[in-house]
Design a protein around this motif. Structure first.
Motif: not given
Length: 325
Positions: A242-244, A257-259, A263-265, A272-273
């Protein structure tokens, strides 16, 4: 109210102690004080106990428990003094119970004495504990900790999400209770997160951490770049990809190279969107980029440019569709 010089009404005494007496009450009280030096000594003792236990309805409790009625002259001074002594005994008992209660509250109640409690609401906060340990709290998180670390261990409790930079002290392990997890370290940095379903995730950034399930006593040891998960009765460890995991603290989002779904998750968690993807072409794509302290509008502009999509923002909802151009 009428009485002789050897006796005094309990309600009058109560009014004197509470400083709510009338002028007539004060006159009667002075007569009683002047009638016998023992009366003054008795009152001074009462006053000392009253001030020590201020805020507790001592007189009412004594009325209920001992049925201490208005002292009457028919029994003479001996009975009057006996009743006053009875009052002193009950008042002293109440004071002892009060002291024990205060000790209990001091030892166990956050915010009262020995322990402090800090809650972050809609903002992220940083606090420094007495040993120099830095704790970064994410939004809607809580930590309970001693004001001073005087014991052989440094115990804290937390809920929500927090990043710890523990001050090294080989003689005093730092122990965190969080959900079903017990996390023990000597000096390291790591992130602790409680999920809504009760799952606890520990991600280690430096040093070594032990993670134990309170229910099963199963334990795993984690080092830099690893994460441990307690989910119900199971404990697992793995490489942390988990990079983030601590982007909420660093304000940096990194994608390599993240799916797109991931990215959206991550964007949803950070900003918080809620993101609704209506572009089928994105499902097989990956994304590489980095954002530092970027407002959501800047991220939207970048995604539209790179992914060739159109993003509509309404409140906290992002809707993604194919670019019609």
């Amino acid at each position: 109210m009428k009485q002789n010089n050897q006796h005094i009404d309990e309600q009058l005494l109560k009014a004197i102690l509470e400083e709510t007496s009338s002028d007539q009450d004060k006159q009667e009280f002075q007569k009683w004080i002047q009638a016998d030096s023992a009366n003054k000594d008795t009152f001074l003792k009462m006053q000392k106990i009253w001030k020590s236990s201020k805020g507790i309805e001592v007189f009412q409790k004594i009325d209920e428990a001992a049925d201490w009625k208005i002292i009457k002259a028919k029994s003479g001074k001996t009975v009057q003094l006996k009743k006053v002594n009875l009052f002193m005994q009950y008042a002293a008992t109440v004071l002892v119970l009060l002291s024990l209660s205060l000790v209990y509250l001091y030892q166990t109640t956050p915010g009262f004495g020995k322990y402090a409690e800090y809650k972050s609401l809609q903002t992220k906060n940083q606090i420094v504990l007495a040993d120099g340990t830095e704790v970064f709290l994410n939004k809607e998180s809580k930590i309970v900790y001693p004001k001073y670390f005087n014991s052989k261990v440094r115990n804290v409790e937390m809920e929500g999400e927090a990043y710890f930079q523990v001050k090294p002290d080989p003689t005093k392990p730092f122990i965190i209770k969080s959900g079903n997890a017990i996390i023990e370290v000597l000096g390291t940095s790591f992130n602790v997160k409680n999920e809504m379903d009760g799952t606890t995730i520990v991600s280690v950034n430096s040093g070594k951490v032990s993670l134990k399930n309170q229910k099963t006593q199963e334990i795993v040891y984690l080092t830099k770049g690893e994460k441990g998960i307690i989910q119900k009765r199971k404990v697992s460890e793995s490489k942390n990809e988990e990079l983030n995991f601590n982007s909420w603290k660093t304000n940096v989002l990194t994608f390599k190279d993240t799916p797109i779904a991931k990215v959206f998750s991550d964007l949803e968690n950070y900003y918080g969107v809620k993101i609704t993807n209506r572009s089928a072409k994105l499902d097989t794509l990956t994304y590489t980029n980095s954002f530092s302290n970027a407002p959501i509008n800047k991220v939207i502009d970048e995604l539209e440019l790179v992914l060739k999509v159109h993003i509509t923002k309404k409140g906290n909802h992002l809707s993604i569709t194919d670019d019609k151009n």
